[in-house]
Write an enzyme that holds these catalytic residues in place. Structure first.
Site, PDB file in Angstrom:
ATOM      1  N   LYS A 112      39.803 -21.424  36.398  1.00 17.78           N
ATOM      2  CA  LYS A 112      38.651 -21.957  37.132  1.00 17.78           C
ATOM      3  C   LYS A 112      38.073 -23.194  36.450  1.00 17.78           C
ATOM      4  O   LYS A 112      37.642 -24.124  37.127  1.00 17.78           O
ATOM      5  CB  LYS A 112      37.576 -20.875  37.317  1.00 17.78           C
ATOM      6  CG  LYS A 112      38.002 -19.788  38.308  1.00 17.78           C
ATOM      7  CD  LYS A 112      36.848 -18.955  38.828  1.00 17.78           C
ATOM      8  CE  LYS A 112      37.359 -17.992  39.905  1.00 17.78           C
ATOM      9  NZ  LYS A 112      36.328 -17.151  40.477  1.00 17.78           N
ATOM     10  N   LYS A 193      47.570 -16.033  43.054  1.00 18.23           N
ATOM     11  CA  LYS A 193      46.936 -14.880  43.700  1.00 18.23           C
ATOM     12  C   LYS A 193      46.057 -15.354  44.859  1.00 18.23           C
ATOM     13  O   LYS A 193      45.493 -16.446  44.796  1.00 18.23           O
ATOM     14  CB  LYS A 193      46.135 -14.048  42.689  1.00 18.23           C
ATOM     15  CG  LYS A 193      44.713 -14.509  42.492  1.00 18.23           C
ATOM     16  CD  LYS A 193      43.862 -13.404  41.895  1.00 18.23           C
ATOM     17  CE  LYS A 193      42.392 -13.809  41.901  1.00 18.23           C
ATOM     18  NZ  LYS A 193      41.743 -13.631  43.188  1.00 18.23           N
ATOM     19  N   LYS A 196      39.323 -16.023  47.298  1.00 17.54           N
ATOM     20  CA  LYS A 196      38.273 -16.484  48.212  1.00 17.54           C
ATOM     21  C   LYS A 196      37.999 -17.959  48.041  1.00 17.54           C
ATOM     22  O   LYS A 196      37.662 -18.660  48.977  1.00 17.54           O
ATOM     23  CB  LYS A 196      36.964 -15.757  47.875  1.00 17.54           C
ATOM     24  CG  LYS A 196      36.749 -14.465  48.568  1.00 17.54           C
ATOM     25  CD  LYS A 196      35.348 -13.974  48.253  1.00 17.54           C
ATOM     26  CE  LYS A 196      35.337 -12.936  47.167  1.00 17.54           C
ATOM     27  NZ  LYS A 196      34.774 -13.399  45.912  1.00 17.54           N
TER      28      LYS A 196
HETATM   29  P1  ATP Z   1      37.040 -15.945  43.765  1.00 19.81           P
HETATM   30  O1  ATP Z   1      38.126 -16.926  44.091  1.00 19.81           O
HETATM   31  O2  ATP Z   1      35.677 -16.400  44.219  1.00 19.81           O
HETATM   32  O3  ATP Z   1      37.076 -15.481  42.337  1.00 19.81           O
HETATM   33  P2  ATP Z   1      38.371 -13.510  44.535  1.00 19.81           P
HETATM   34  O4  ATP Z   1      39.199 -13.475  45.761  1.00 19.81           O
HETATM   35  O5  ATP Z   1      39.065 -13.551  43.229  1.00 19.81           O
HETATM   36  O6  ATP Z   1      37.339 -14.698  44.702  1.00 19.81           O
HETATM   37  P3  ATP Z   1      36.398 -11.647  43.495  1.00 19.81           P
HETATM   38  O7  ATP Z   1      35.059 -11.506  44.115  1.00 19.81           O
HETATM   39  O8  ATP Z   1      36.509 -12.463  42.249  1.00 19.81           O
HETATM   40  O9  ATP Z   1      37.405 -12.251  44.612  1.00 19.81           O
HETATM   41  O10 ATP Z   1      37.003 -10.219  43.230  1.00 19.81           O
HETATM   42  C1  ATP Z   1      36.595  -9.067  43.961  1.00 19.81           C
HETATM   43  C2  ATP Z   1      37.614  -7.960  43.760  1.00 19.81           C
HETATM   44  O11 ATP Z   1      38.827  -8.251  44.473  1.00 19.81           O
HETATM   45  C3  ATP Z   1      38.038  -7.731  42.309  1.00 19.81           C
HETATM   46  O12 ATP Z   1      38.189  -6.348  42.088  1.00 19.81           O
HETATM   47  C4  ATP Z   1      39.381  -8.412  42.222  1.00 19.81           C
HETATM   48  O13 ATP Z   1      40.218  -7.874  41.208  1.00 19.81           O
HETATM   49  C5  ATP Z   1      39.953  -8.144  43.600  1.00 19.81           C
HETATM   50  N1  ATP Z   1      40.916  -9.167  43.995  1.00 19.81           N
HETATM   51  C6  ATP Z   1      40.665 -10.485  44.089  1.00 19.81           C
HETATM   52  N2  ATP Z   1      41.769 -11.138  44.504  1.00 19.81           N
HETATM   53  C7  ATP Z   1      42.734 -10.200  44.668  1.00 19.81           C
HETATM   54  C8  ATP Z   1      44.102 -10.251  45.085  1.00 19.81           C
HETATM   55  N3  ATP Z   1      44.670 -11.404  45.402  1.00 19.81           N
HETATM   56  N4  ATP Z   1      44.811  -9.090  45.163  1.00 19.81           N
HETATM   57  C9  ATP Z   1      44.223  -7.918  44.835  1.00 19.81           C
HETATM   58  N5  ATP Z   1      42.937  -7.799  44.431  1.00 19.81           N
HETATM   59  C10 ATP Z   1      42.191  -8.920  44.349  1.00 19.81           C
HETATM   60 MG    MG Z   2      37.972 -13.703  41.423  1.00 19.19          MG
END
Ligand code: ATP
Ligand code: MG
Length: 327
Positions: A112, A193, A196
């Site tokens: 990040k 991965k 969001k």
């Molecule tokens: P950001 O890009 O804002 O970090 P994010 O998609 O990583 O968003 P988070 O809010 O950081 O989402 O994570 C929320 C939950 O979703 C955490 O438990 C994280 O481990 C899980 N998670 C995030 N991305 C994935 C993915 N690609 N596959 C499985 N689990 C995920």
């Molecule tokens: Mg995340």
């Protein structure tokens, strides 16, 4: 007494099927067996700039998505992180026992920070705040996706360090990952991965995407140069599609092989898209019902925060006592 569970999502964008399969689905599954706290971690979201009005709206949306997925607000507490000031207070105390080197090694920080022109200190401190979220409630189990496993390891290191410096104070939490779907990859780039905060149009299937859009995103997913599914040689894009199907449908490994071996990628994608749509449509219906009653939603969040605040405040009191601070 039931073991306590804590987990959360950042209101930093649209929740996607990775968030659902990696975390939210698991929360719903384990909810009856534990005392659960499911948080909307807004203090984490602001580690990168968020538009204030958009953030406020996202917080309510995520609360409604938790409910639509099947979190029962009578059994589990749903709360906003910034509604309980003890999160930030404990984070400071834990910052003071955490070596900077531990934080600089974190994969998420490196990824990040690399995308920012100017790196806010919050991005580096992120895992300490996460440790505080968990330790504040003496949580024994934290159900997350695989990308958060490293932060959980760090949380255990921080808890152990505090306990050895000031005497036994914190539960050292365990990590709970789903067997399938712990790391859903980007549909446009299966080496990254699904996130969001990623911006590409073909990157993710959001939980609130319309069926047509879901079909389009999945049909355009990156695969590889083979024509059909071969479980021995499939590349990451094909494996990702198979994982998504398996996680939504709860199909066994053997049945997956029987169903998909030799299938052309176009047909595989059609089957994946229909499986995802079949699960998301009823979920979206529940969501629409829930958001139509904002008063109810606000009540759930107020009640959740009121229920957990005494636990959090007691931990902060104990930590202050242990450290010699004012109580
Ligand atoms: P950001 O890009 O804002 O970090 P994010 O998609 O990583 O968003 P988070 O809010 O950081 O989402 O994570 C929320 C939950 O979703 C955490 O438990 C994280 O481990 C899980 N998670 C995030 N991305 C994935 C993915 N690609 N596959 C499985 N689990 C995920
Ligand atoms: Mg995340």
């Amino acid at each position: 007494m039931k073991t306590r569970v804590f987990s959360g999502m950042q209101p930093s964008g649209n929740l996607h099927i990775g968030n659902f399969l990696g975390a939210l689905k698991n929360w719903v599954r384990i909810q009856p067996d534990y005392e659960c706290i499911f948080c909307i971690v807004d203090l984490h979201a602001v580690t990168v700039y968020q538009d204030p009005a958009a953030l406020r709206a996202k917080i309510a949306e995520i609360a409604a998505l938790y409910l639509a997925a099947g979190i029962d607000p009578k059994a589990s507490s749903i709360m906003i992180q910034s509604a309980v000031p003890a999160h930030a207070e404990l984070a400071w105390m834990l910052t003071c026992v955490t070596p900077v080197g531990w934080l600089e090694r974190m994969t998420q920080y490196k990824a990040k920070a690399g995308k920012q022109e100017s790196v806010g200190d919050g991005l580096l401190q992120y895992p300490v705040l996460m440790a505080a979220d968990i330790m504040l409630y003496q949580a024994g189990i934290v159900p997350v996706g695989e990308d958060q496993a490293q932060h959980l390891e760090l949380t255990r290191d921080i808890a152990e360090r505090f306990n050895s410096l000031y005497g036994d104070t914190f539960v050292v939490p365990g990590t709970s990952l789903p067997a399938v779907g712990a790391r859903v990859m980007g549909l446009d780039d299966p080496t990254q991965k699904m996130s969001k905060s990623a911006t590409g149009a073909g990157h993710a299937v959001a939980l609130l995407d319309a069926p047509d859009r879901i079909r389009k995103t999945i049909m355009r997913a990156t695969t590889d140069s083979s024509p059909a599914v071969d479980f021995e040689t499939a590349g990451p894009g094909v494996m990702n599609l198979l994982t998504i199907y398996q996680a939504f449908s709860a199909t066994t490994d053997e049945a997956m092989k029987r169903q998909f071996t030799g299938m052309r990628y176009g047909d595989l994608k059609k089957q994946v898209a229909e499986m995802v749509i079949a699960h998301l449509e009823p979920f979206q219906q529940r969501y629409r019902q829930i958001v139509s009653d904002q008063g109810y939603l606000a009540g759930v969040l107020r009640e959740g925060a009121a229920r957990v605040a005494p636990i959090a405040n007691e931990t902060v009191r104990l930590v202050k006592e242990r450290m010699g601070l004012y109580t």
